[in-house]
Scaffold this active site. Structure first.
Site, mmCIF file in Angstrom:
data_model
loop_
_atom_site.group_PDB
_atom_site.id
_atom_site.type_symbol
_atom_site.label_atom_id
_atom_site.label_comp_id
_atom_site.label_asym_id
_atom_site.label_seq_id
_atom_site.Cartn_x
_atom_site.Cartn_y
_atom_site.Cartn_z
ATOM 1 N N ASN A 32 27.758 66.068 45.867
ATOM 2 C CA ASN A 32 28.979 65.774 46.599
ATOM 3 C C ASN A 32 29.088 66.698 47.800
ATOM 4 O O ASN A 32 28.537 67.798 47.801
ATOM 5 C CB ASN A 32 30.208 65.944 45.693
ATOM 6 C CG ASN A 32 31.384 65.098 46.131
ATOM 7 O OD1 ASN A 32 31.812 65.171 47.277
ATOM 8 N ND2 ASN A 32 31.912 64.287 45.226
ATOM 9 N N MET A 33 29.824 66.253 48.811
ATOM 10 C CA MET A 33 30.042 67.089 49.997
ATOM 11 C C MET A 33 31.045 68.202 49.731
ATOM 12 O O MET A 33 31.032 69.236 50.386
ATOM 13 C CB MET A 33 30.530 66.233 51.164
ATOM 14 C CG MET A 33 29.514 65.220 51.675
ATOM 15 S SD MET A 33 28.042 65.980 52.406
ATOM 16 C CE MET A 33 28.740 66.674 53.896
ATOM 17 N N SER A 59 34.410 61.292 43.595
ATOM 18 C CA SER A 59 35.265 62.366 43.125
ATOM 19 C C SER A 59 35.466 62.305 41.615
ATOM 20 O O SER A 59 35.938 63.261 41.008
ATOM 21 C CB SER A 59 36.636 62.298 43.811
ATOM 22 O OG SER A 59 37.287 61.095 43.458
ATOM 23 N N ASN A 65 30.587 50.934 44.397
ATOM 24 C CA ASN A 65 30.469 50.423 45.752
ATOM 25 C C ASN A 65 30.252 48.912 45.750
ATOM 26 O O ASN A 65 29.584 48.368 44.863
ATOM 27 C CB ASN A 65 29.317 51.104 46.480
ATOM 28 C CG ASN A 65 29.514 52.606 46.582
ATOM 29 O OD1 ASN A 65 30.654 53.076 46.638
ATOM 30 N ND2 ASN A 65 28.440 53.357 46.586
ATOM 31 N N VAL A 66 30.795 48.247 46.756
ATOM 32 C CA VAL A 66 30.670 46.793 46.877
ATOM 33 C C VAL A 66 29.792 46.407 48.068
ATOM 34 O O VAL A 66 29.700 45.239 48.414
ATOM 35 C CB VAL A 66 32.064 46.133 47.034
ATOM 36 C CG1 VAL A 66 32.926 46.387 45.805
ATOM 37 C CG2 VAL A 66 32.790 46.620 48.300
ATOM 38 N N ALA A 69 24.083 63.102 50.203
ATOM 39 C CA ALA A 69 23.362 62.463 49.098
ATOM 40 C C ALA A 69 22.027 61.886 49.550
ATOM 41 O O ALA A 69 21.034 61.932 48.818
ATOM 42 C CB ALA A 69 24.225 61.362 48.480
ATOM 43 N N CYS A 76 36.443 25.247 38.026
ATOM 44 C CA CYS A 76 35.068 25.415 38.505
ATOM 45 C C CYS A 76 34.583 26.838 38.215
ATOM 46 O O CYS A 76 35.327 27.802 38.410
ATOM 47 C CB CYS A 76 34.994 25.132 40.007
ATOM 48 S SG CYS A 76 33.318 25.169 40.681
ATOM 49 N N CYS A 128 33.535 25.658 48.131
ATOM 50 C CA CYS A 128 32.597 25.598 47.014
ATOM 51 C C CYS A 128 31.643 24.418 47.179
ATOM 52 O O CYS A 128 32.089 23.272 47.322
ATOM 53 C CB CYS A 128 33.359 25.477 45.700
ATOM 54 S SG CYS A 128 32.287 25.332 44.247
ATOM 55 N N HIS A 179 33.039 47.268 40.593
ATOM 56 C CA HIS A 179 34.071 46.641 41.422
ATOM 57 C C HIS A 179 33.589 45.356 42.083
ATOM 58 O O HIS A 179 34.200 44.881 43.040
ATOM 59 C CB HIS A 179 34.563 47.620 42.491
ATOM 60 C CG HIS A 179 35.233 48.828 41.927
ATOM 61 N ND1 HIS A 179 35.262 50.047 42.578
ATOM 62 C CD2 HIS A 179 35.901 49.018 40.762
ATOM 63 C CE1 HIS A 179 35.915 50.927 41.829
ATOM 64 N NE2 HIS A 179 36.302 50.332 40.724
#
Length: 319
Positions: A282-283, A258, A108-109, A304, A140, A213, A127
């Site tokens: 899991n669902m 999954s 997850n992000v 969860a 840079c 930046c 990720h």
């Protein structure tokens, strides 16, 4: 008192085993964030559903239309910040504080695990993160983590008419984020009715008003997520592999994923090879990865955010 969603015998056998565990790894997917009401990859209300992933999440897309890409990621940052970490995030963070041999590998992000104060040394982002930004200039090396400023710059402020958090419980778009929209339609994971007929008009922004930046003063900043066509962070992969290979692994917790997309899915088999027992939350009972459930595994079906704290309560107490 045990949750009615968890068979008492399974909860008891898991709790007894957990008390003897030392080296534990958790693999997290979108399902743990769904408990916080977070929209999946293409967002609530269909705002971004008419775009191909290649329009939004590739280095080429950023080079061609940095304003479009930044508006998409600013929207995702905004929605992630409106969501709150749930009890599963807090339970895993508490387990990490109590056990320095426990690591979490998240796909997850959304920044929910860091916001639950999960110890950073024990949290690995496969990720990247929406809340990491880095400079795109070749010369840079600037980057910063856990920047929860919203918006990053005034031009990326989210309009008042942006849809609220209201994801569908059967929305599969998060699970097929690694596939293009046309592939997902062909495969049946997404239906035509789920897609907006028209693209929501977005303002054209000059690069001057996008995040720049602060170090080199020239390069544009970009979201610190892994885009399609980019390699996963080798440092993260090496750290997890080093931990995995250092000694026997007691347990892998597979939460809200999954486990079908590699390389993340491979960690279940790697953990098994190191002696680990597997516990899946899991669902969907049919959504347990390529290797499936094996004798000695646990499967806990449901939310969860409710189940994980119950499973860990014998070690961490109430959260």
């Amino acid at each position: 008192m045990a949750s009615s969603a968890i068979p008492a015998a399974d909860l008891r056998s898991f709790a007894e085993y957990l008390k003897g565990c030392k080296r534990i790894i958790a693999l997290l997917g979108a399902g743990i964030s769904a408990s916080s009401g977070l929209p999946t990859f293409r967002g609530a209300g269909g705002l971004w559903r008419s775009y191909e992933a290649t329009d939004l999440a590739t280095p080429e897309a950023f080079d061609a239309n940095p304003d479009l890409v930044w508006q998409f990621y600013s929207y995702r940052r905004h929605m992630a910040l409106k969501a709150q970490p749930n009890r599963a995030h807090y339970a895993l963070a508490e387990l990490a504080r109590r056990n320095t041999d426990f690591i979490t590998l998240t796909q997850n992000v959304d920044g929910l695990s860091p916001r639950a104060n999960h110890p950073s040394k024990q949290l690995h982002h496969l990720h990247g993160s929406l809340f990491t930004v880095k400079c795109t200039s070749f010369y840079c090396t600037y980057s910063r983590e856990n920047d929860f400023t919203d918006p990053l710059v005034p031009a990326l402020a989210i309009p008042d008419n942006t849809p609220e958090l209201n994801p569908s419980t059967d929305d599969k778009t998060g699970e097929v984020a690694s596939r293009s929209l046309s592939q997902a339609l062909k495969g049946g994971e997404i239906k035509e009715a789920d897609i907006s007929d028209e693209r929501v008009p977005l303002p054209a922004l000059s690069t001057d008003v996008l995040p720049h930046c602060p170090k080199c003063k020239e390069g544009l900043l970009r979201p610190g997520v892994v885009w399609f066509g980019e390699s996963l962070p080798s440092k993260t992969l090496n750290q997890v592999d080093k931990w995995m290979n250092a000694a026997f692994v007691d347990l892998i917790l597979v939460i809200g994923t999954s486990s079908k997309v590699y390389p993340a899915a491979g960690y279940v088999d790697k953990a098994r090879a190191r002696g680990a027992r597997v516990a899946v939350v899991n669902m969907d009972r049919n959504d347990v990865g390529s290797s499936g459930l094996q004798p000695g595994d646990w499967f806990f079906q449901g939310d969860a955010g409710t189940i994980v704290p119950e499973l860990l309560k014998g070690v961490i107490g109430e959260v």
